[in-house]
Design a protein around this motif. Structure first.
Motif, short mmCIF file in Angstrom:
data_model
loop_
_atom_site.label_atom_id
_atom_site.label_comp_id
_atom_site.label_asym_id
_atom_site.label_seq_id
_atom_site.Cartn_x
_atom_site.Cartn_y
_atom_site.Cartn_z
N ASP A 17 50.20 33.91 85.18
CA ASP A 17 50.93 33.04 86.13
C ASP A 17 51.71 31.91 85.46
N PHE A 18 51.78 31.94 84.13
CA PHE A 18 52.49 30.93 83.35
C PHE A 18 51.96 29.52 83.58
N ASN A 19 50.66 29.43 83.84
CA ASN A 19 50.00 28.13 84.03
C ASN A 19 49.16 27.86 82.79
N ALA A 20 49.69 27.02 81.88
CA ALA A 20 49.03 26.76 80.61
C ALA A 20 47.71 26.00 80.81
N THR A 21 47.65 25.11 81.79
CA THR A 21 46.42 24.35 82.05
C THR A 21 45.30 25.29 82.44
N ALA A 37 43.28 19.84 79.17
CA ALA A 37 43.71 21.25 79.19
C ALA A 37 45.23 21.34 79.21
N ARG A 38 45.88 20.45 79.97
CA ARG A 38 47.35 20.46 80.06
C ARG A 38 47.96 20.14 78.69
N ALA A 39 47.45 19.11 78.03
CA ALA A 39 47.99 18.71 76.73
C ALA A 39 47.75 19.79 75.68
N ASN A 40 46.53 20.31 75.63
CA ASN A 40 46.20 21.32 74.63
C ASN A 40 46.89 22.66 74.92
N LEU A 45 51.23 26.49 73.32
CA LEU A 45 52.46 27.24 73.58
C LEU A 45 53.49 27.05 72.47
N THR A 46 53.37 25.96 71.71
CA THR A 46 54.30 25.73 70.60
C THR A 46 53.79 26.32 69.29
N ASN A 47 52.56 26.82 69.28
CA ASN A 47 52.01 27.47 68.10
C ASN A 47 52.82 28.75 67.85
#
Length: 173
Positions: A17-21, A37-40, A45-47
């Motif tokens: 669902d493209f929800n990184a959190t 969770a949002r920050a991590n 996603l930038t890894n």
């Protein structure tokens, strides 16, 4: 370099669902706070390895489903550029629905529904304005995000002082 098992779980969950959190909380269940969770999740996603894995999986899905950006844009264009006269003829005060073989095949996707109403046959078209908005966003015609760049220059006389030096100034020491 391969993904760690938790990175793989995160990436697979993110693809749902493209929800990184949410994905981060599934991969790292000990993290309870949405803020962390949002920050991590954003950081993951930038890894490079995670981003590469997600990109590959999305391309695989695109091939498998044959749903591409081009196909989505074509469907939006059918809606956005359809005109009511593609589906009806207007003669004086009379409106007549065309037969489907008289309607342009490439515009049929614009029709949301056809039903018998109190005043005869009614044709409901999909939301033209929304389709055009989505096309415009894709093309970058408008952007809700504001990006700022440049340097902030200050004439701060205290710049470069250590905490101890600042304390001495405050306390007159």
């Amino acid at each position: 370099m391969a993904l760690t098992p938790k990175q793989k779980i995160f990436a697979d969950e993110y693809l749902i669902d493209f929800n990184a959190t949410r994905a981060y909380k599934v991969a790292y269940p000990k993290v309870k706070k949405d803020e962390a969770a949002r920050a991590n999740g954003s950081r993951l996603l930038t890894n490079a390895n995670v981003a590469s894995y997600i990109d590959k999986r999305m391309k695989d899905r695109e091939k498998r489903t044959e749903i591409t950006q081009d196909r989505v844009l074509q469907e939006l264009a059918k809606i956005g550029f359809a005109d009511v006269t593609d589906f009806v003829t207007i003669e004086g005060h009379s409106v007549k629905v065309k037969t489907t073989d008289q309607m342009p095949r490439d515009k049929l996707g614009a029709i949301a529904g056809i039903k018998e109403g109190a005043n005869g046959i009614e044709i409901k078209l999909n939301d033209k304005e929304k389709a055009l908005e989505l096309i415009g966003r894709h093309l970058g015609m408008w952007n809700d995000k504001v990006e700022l760049s440049g340097e902030v220059k200050t004439n701060n006389p205290y710049e470069g002082l250590t905490t101890e030096e600042l304390k001495k100034l405050i306390h007159g020491g």
